[in-house]
Design a protein around this motif. Structure first.
Motif, PDB file in Angstrom:
ATOM      1  N   GLU A  24      11.744   5.041   2.293  1.00 45.73           N
ATOM      2  CA  GLU A  24      10.664   6.036   2.322  1.00 45.73           C
ATOM      3  C   GLU A  24      10.217   6.338   0.890  1.00 45.73           C
ATOM      4  OE1 GLU A  24      12.783   9.141   4.188  1.00 45.73           O
ATOM      5  OE2 GLU A  24      12.843   8.171   6.164  1.00 45.73           O
ATOM      6  N   ILE A  25       8.932   6.071   0.608  1.00 42.87           N
ATOM      7  CA  ILE A  25       8.416   6.265  -0.749  1.00 42.87           C
ATOM      8  C   ILE A  25       8.294   7.751  -1.069  1.00 42.87           C
ATOM      9  CG2 ILE A  25       6.498   5.817  -2.317  1.00 42.87           C
ATOM     10  CD1 ILE A  25       8.160   3.359  -1.508  1.00 42.87           C
ATOM     11  N   ILE A  26       8.804   8.139  -2.240  1.00 42.97           N
ATOM     12  CA  ILE A  26       8.680   9.527  -2.709  1.00 42.97           C
ATOM     13  C   ILE A  26       7.506   9.648  -3.676  1.00 42.97           C
ATOM     14  CG2 ILE A  26       9.825  11.391  -3.985  1.00 42.97           C
ATOM     15  CD1 ILE A  26      12.512  10.258  -2.985  1.00 42.97           C
ATOM     16  N   VAL A  75       6.594   0.282  -9.648  1.00 44.49           N
ATOM     17  CA  VAL A  75       7.939   0.801  -9.387  1.00 44.49           C
ATOM     18  C   VAL A  75       7.806   2.164  -8.717  1.00 44.49           C
ATOM     19  CG1 VAL A  75      10.142   1.487 -10.398  1.00 44.49           C
ATOM     20  CG2 VAL A  75       8.879  -0.426 -11.370  1.00 44.49           C
ATOM     21  N   TYR A  76       8.538   2.337  -7.612  1.00 39.61           N
ATOM     22  CA  TYR A  76       8.504   3.585  -6.857  1.00 39.61           C
ATOM     23  C   TYR A  76       9.887   4.230  -6.814  1.00 39.61           C
ATOM     24  CZ  TYR A  76       4.209   1.531  -4.896  1.00 39.61           C
ATOM     25  OH  TYR A  76       2.973   0.961  -4.727  1.00 39.61           O
ATOM     26  N   LEU A  77       9.900   5.550  -6.758  1.00 41.78           N
ATOM     27  CA  LEU A  77      11.103   6.276  -6.386  1.00 41.78           C
ATOM     28  C   LEU A  77      11.082   6.385  -4.867  1.00 41.78           C
ATOM     29  CD1 LEU A  77      13.625   7.981  -7.077  1.00 41.78           C
ATOM     30  CD2 LEU A  77      12.120   9.972  -7.209  1.00 41.78           C
ATOM     31  N   ALA A  78      12.182   6.011  -4.232  1.00 37.43           N
ATOM     32  CA  ALA A  78      12.212   6.005  -2.771  1.00 37.43           C
ATOM     33  C   ALA A  78      13.542   6.557  -2.275  1.00 37.43           C
ATOM     34  CB  ALA A  78      11.996   4.583  -2.248  1.00 37.43           C
ATOM     35  N   ARG A  79      13.596   6.771  -0.987  1.00 38.48           N
ATOM     36  CA  ARG A  79      14.814   7.294  -0.344  1.00 38.48           C
ATOM     37  C   ARG A  79      15.306   6.279   0.670  1.00 38.48           C
ATOM     38  NH1 ARG A  79      15.841  10.097   4.297  1.00 38.48           N
ATOM     39  NH2 ARG A  79      17.656  11.502   4.292  1.00 38.48           N
ATOM     40  N   ASN A 110       0.837  -1.197   0.000  1.00 38.89           N
ATOM     41  CA  ASN A 110       0.000   0.000   0.000  1.00 38.89           C
ATOM     42  C   ASN A 110       0.869   1.243   0.000  1.00 38.89           C
ATOM     43  OD1 ASN A 110      -1.856   2.003   0.384  1.00 38.89           O
ATOM     44  ND2 ASN A 110      -2.870   1.026   2.123  1.00 38.89           N
ATOM     45  N   ILE A 111       0.718   2.063  -1.055  1.00 42.69           N
ATOM     46  CA  ILE A 111       1.509   3.291  -1.168  1.00 42.69           C
ATOM     47  C   ILE A 111       1.212   4.246  -0.021  1.00 42.69           C
ATOM     48  CG2 ILE A 111      -0.175   4.444  -2.639  1.00 42.69           C
ATOM     49  CD1 ILE A 111       3.616   4.858  -2.740  1.00 42.69           C
ATOM     50  N   MET A 112      -0.002   4.120   0.566  1.00 41.44           N
ATOM     51  CA  MET A 112      -0.371   5.017   1.654  1.00 41.44           C
ATOM     52  C   MET A 112       0.519   4.798   2.876  1.00 41.44           C
ATOM     53  SD  MET A 112      -2.576   6.851   0.268  1.00 41.44           S
ATOM     54  CE  MET A 112      -3.108   7.785   1.709  1.00 41.44           C
ATOM     55  N   SER A 113       1.165   3.617   2.961  1.00 37.30           N
ATOM     56  CA  SER A 113       2.036   3.354   4.094  1.00 37.30           C
ATOM     57  C   SER A 113       3.281   4.239   4.048  1.00 37.30           C
ATOM     58  CB  SER A 113       2.457   1.885   4.110  1.00 37.30           C
ATOM     59  OG  SER A 113       3.331   1.621   3.031  1.00 37.30           O
ATOM     60  N   LYS A 114       3.609   4.767   2.853  1.00 38.31           N
ATOM     61  CA  LYS A 114       4.749   5.658   2.663  1.00 38.31           C
ATOM     62  C   LYS A 114       6.090   4.985   2.915  1.00 38.31           C
ATOM     63  CE  LYS A 114       2.382   9.386   1.640  1.00 38.31           C
ATOM     64  NZ  LYS A 114       2.444   9.965   0.298  1.00 38.31           N
ATOM     65  N   LYS A 115       6.087   3.661   3.196  1.00 33.52           N
ATOM     66  CA  LYS A 115       7.340   2.958   3.424  1.00 33.52           C
ATOM     67  C   LYS A 115       7.271   1.550   2.866  1.00 33.52           C
ATOM     68  CE  LYS A 115      10.048   4.791   7.237  1.00 33.52           C
ATOM     69  NZ  LYS A 115      10.763   4.381   8.474  1.00 33.52           N
TER      70      LYS A 115
END
Length: 814
Positions: free
Chosen positions: A13-15, A26-30, A3-8
């Motif tokens: 950490e999902i950007i 595919v996500y850009l993350a930190r 779930n993208i809403m989790s932000k992690k």
């Protein structure tokens, strides 16, 4: 799916989301530990299979050991909530699928230049015992540095077919090998087959195996030979066709035994071991050097870009749409050109607040924009080279020569000032190309000159087998330069130059004069410059009407332009030998007191109305249609759309048109700006203008932007007599219509046959242009993938304003 809403995901950490497929996101993350951006790919299967996840994790660990410049490395692999995720290096750029959608099919040389490093990467993996199993354009990333890189080695996602036996496969059906479909056999030769499919797609601009049904696609791969259809309009010579079809042989034993064998065959195609001897020794040498140049990965991009624009430059000025289309294929080039036309210098001649290439052509002229484009392209290809410093020196010298020739021509009230610009820039093309492609030989030539062993011409002939002049002319002809420019590259005989009597002679004389002045700045000691300047003026005296003071003032103005241009494109003149030589010349001429004002102008010029970030919908940014099972994911390419920038581009375009409408305008100019604004802002694949033909009561396509837009526009030719289809509904009622999915059962019956056969996009939008409730024109825009067009309320409002401006322009012009 996580779930993208989790932000992690894990510690990451999902950007934002970068791309999405049927089984992956595919996500850009930190990465908070290492303080860097990464790309995370999550895999989700409809039937959870812990054993399969463990197998994929094991394979990912093996792949993470690969170290190769053309392989995107895996940093980590793990599970979260039953879903597997992989952490990759984040590579800004776009994937090969997106690149092909923007550029269309490639020439053989350019296709092979891209495939070459991909094959190197695959061969490296094979040496480590890893088979890719899912090589396809969406898994080949083209970074901002132009370097192709391969991702997803050995970790292809599972595909569930629609057959009754519940079979599962690994990979993407359109890129599977026949033996894998029939017998589940994977080997190095299965990757050879996939590489052949990628080469096919680059050469033809379309996927080799197409269809909506997974099982039908796999049946076609397993049972039918792949050949380039005669209707594709693609002609392959026998040698290249033989290589392609050997890679695509259904029987793996008939294919290349290894990726290295395929690579060697392609090398042999580019550089035959036994070239046919030519009676023309000079041409044989040029052909030999061309083959060496073609091995450089950047040669295809440079030669095609310059060649394309010069072909346009040699044609009628009716080709404004062609020029704009050529520039818009490259969003980085587009933004740099717009920065320049909005700089302080061009504001003085009518520029400033220009947001489209079409408006730039209208304000500054066709030739001026063409010349800016070639200048920027030439400089872009000098970046990131081992000998970049010397290349920039050559570029600055060529840039000053072109500006000098133009300014001297203007002072003399001559015509064709823009033509002399390009002639002077490429007057010493041979030297520039030698420095670019043969740096070792160029160093040797320079050593021979400095030690006064011989002249530059003799040193070049001794080292390269040909003079710089003949090399430049030979390559210019290959690139399709007009005869006027090619002939201006010829050196003048020694002694005083007789007065030019034709345009061609004048171009040649002015080019030589401007380049000789640059030679004074670069090669003559300060105390000798005045003496040498008078010698040059005496030699060209019959052709140059300026006195010494006027010439010095013109040179000062030209050098200011170079300083401004250097500031905009990021050249530090303090670190440039030629930059320092210009400064000492100007100081000697008493021109240094304007330095502070010059700094202010350069700083102002370096700003832009556009963001450095790639705008939403800029050419190349939309997600490209992929398989139904692996639908067009953007991978780690990072070309995610940004709605805010889309609105900025739309608003800037509206301002462009408002400025144009208060001038003496041509209707086509206004309509071109409107279409280009929509094209850039929303990243449509194509935008087409159709106009009503009153005599036949029909709607006819006129022009547009995007791949094959002129050809596609011709297919819009339909009667306005009532028919129960989408186009008549929009035009008769004057309503804007967005079709999200042309294959939707509720919609497909209302898609006319002419559209299904001639255009057949997955999604499109129609903006009718009506006067007193009667349709007079129509703007059509499309994308490949169903659901790909999403328009916010704010964007819709702005696009309707553009449409209303088009209606106003039609009213005013009639």
């Amino acid at each position: 799916m996580t779930n993208i809403m989790s932000k992690k995901i894990g510690r990451f950490e999902i950007i934002r989301e970068l791309g999405r497929g049927a089984q992956s996101v595919v996500y850009l993350a930190r990465d908070p530990h290492l303080q860097r951006e990464v790309a995370i790919k999550t895999l989700h299967f409809s039937r959870p299979d812990p054993q399969k996840n463990e197998q994929l994790l094991s394979e990912a660990r093996m792949v993470s050991q690969l170290r190769h410049p053309n392989i995107v490395p895996i940093f980590e692999a793990d599970e979260e909530q039953g879903d597997l995720y992989l952490v990759f290096e984040y590579v800004p750029g776009k994937n090969l699928g997106e690149f092909l959608a923007a550029s269309g099919r490639l020439t053989p040389v350019k296709a092979i230049a891209i495939l070459h490093p991909v094959l190197d990467a695959i061969a490296h993996a094979h040496a480590a015992g890893i088979i890719h199993r899912d090589l396809k354009p969406n898994n080949i990333l083209i970074g901002v540095d132009g370097l192709p890189r391969v991702m997803d080695f050995g970790i292809a996602a599972r595909v569930e077919t629609h057959s009754n036996d519940g079979d599962t496969f690994m990979g993407t059906p359109s890129y599977m090998a026949p033996e894998y479909i029939a017998h589940r056999e994977s080997s190095e030769r299965t990757d050879v087959f996939s590489a052949g499919l990628v080469l096919y797609e680059m050469l033809t601009g379309q996927r080799a195996v197409q269809g909506d049904d997974v099982y039908g696609i796999m049946h076609q791969v397993a049972n039918a030979d792949i050949k380039v259809p005669a209707t594709a309009g693609v002609e392959l010579d026998d040698q290249l066709a033989s290589i392609l079809y050997k890679a695509l042989a259904r029987d793996p034993q008939q294919r290349f035994a290894s990726i290295n064998d395929m690579r060697e065959a392609l090398d042999g195609y580019l550089e035959p071991e036994d070239p046919v001897a030519s009676a023309d020794t000079k041409q044989s040498t040029i052909d030999f050097l061309l083959r060496r140049m073609r091995h450089k990965s950047d040669f295809p991009a440079l030669s095609e870009s310059v060649g394309t624009i010069n072909k346009i430059a040699g044609s009628d000025k009716e080709s404004i749409s062609n020029l704009s289309n050529s520039i818009l294929k490259d969003f980085s080039l587009t933004n740099k050109i717009l920065r320049l036309v909005n700089s302080a210098y061009y504001r003085q001649v009518g520029g400033g607040s220009i947001s489209t290439i079409s408006r730039a052509v209208l304000v500054l002229g066709f030739d001026a924009v063409r010349n800016i484009a070639i200048t920027v392209m030439l400089f872009e290809h000098l970046q990131n080279k081992s000998n970049a410093k010397q290349l920039k020196e050559e570029f600055l010298r060529a840039n000053l020569a072109s500006i000098l020739a133009k300014d001297i021509s203007e002072k003399s009230s001559a015509r064709d000032v823009e033509q002399v610009f390009i002639c002077s820039m490429f007057h010493n093309l041979g030297r520039l190309l030698s420095q670019f492609y043969f740096p070792d030989e160029s160093t040797e030539i320079k050593r021979m000159i400095e030690q006064k062993l011989c002249s530059e011409e003799a040193a070049a002939v001794q080292t390269l087998g040909i003079s710089y002049e003949d090399l430049g002319i030979g390559i210019a002809r290959t690139w399709g330069f007009p005869g006027l420019i090619v002939n201006s590259m010829r050196k003048l005989p020694a002694g005083n130059v007789r007065k030019a009597s034709t345009v061609e002679e004048r171009m040649r004389v002015l080019s030589a004069f401007a380049n000789d002045l640059c030679g004074l700045i670069a090669d003559v000691e300060p105390e000798q410059r005045q003496k040498e300047l008078r010698k040059v003026m005496s030699r060209f005296g019959e052709n140059i009407s300026l006195n010494e003071q006027a010439l010095r003032e013109t040179m000062e103005k030209s050098m200011q332009e170079v300083v401004l241009f250097a500031g905009i494109i990021g050249v530090n003149l303090k670190q440039s030998e030629f930059g320092r030589q210009m400064k000492t010349w100007r100081a000697k001429s008493g021109a240094a007191e304007g330095a502070e004002e010059e700094k202010r102008i350069a700083a102002e010029g370096a700003e832009t109305v556009l963001s450095d970030v790639v705008p939403a919908g800029a050419p190349g940014s939309p997600v490209i249609a992929g398989e139904e099972i692996e639908a067009g994911e953007e991978g780690v390419s990072g070309a995610a759309a940004q709605i805010g920038n889309s609105e900025v581009i739309l608003m800037a375009g509206i301002q462009d048109i408002s400025n144009t409408l208060v001038e003496d305008f041509k209707l086509n100019d206004v309509l071109r700006i409107i279409l280009e604004t929509m094209y850039r802002a929303k990243g449509f694949k194509r935008v087409i203008l159709c106009v009503r033909d009153a005599r036949n009561n029909s709607m006819l396509g006129r022009f547009g932007f995007g791949p094959d837009a002129p050809e596609i526009a011709k297919r819009f030719n339909f009667s306005l007599t009532f028919s129960p289809d989408i186009f008549h509904a929009a035009l008769s009622k004057g309503v804007d219509i967005l079709i999200s999915d042309t294959k939707d059962a509720k919609i497909s019956a209302r898609i006319p046959e002419w559209f299904s056969k001639g255009v057949n996009s997955g999604t499109f939008v129609i903006f009718p242009l009506c006067i007193k409730s009667n349709p007079v024109a129509m703007i059509y825009a499309d994308c490949d993938l169903a659901g790909e067009i999403v328009i916010t309320e704010k964007e819709l409002s702005l696009m309707r304003t553009l449409r209303n401006q088009a209606v106003l322009a039609i009213k005013q012009s009639s």
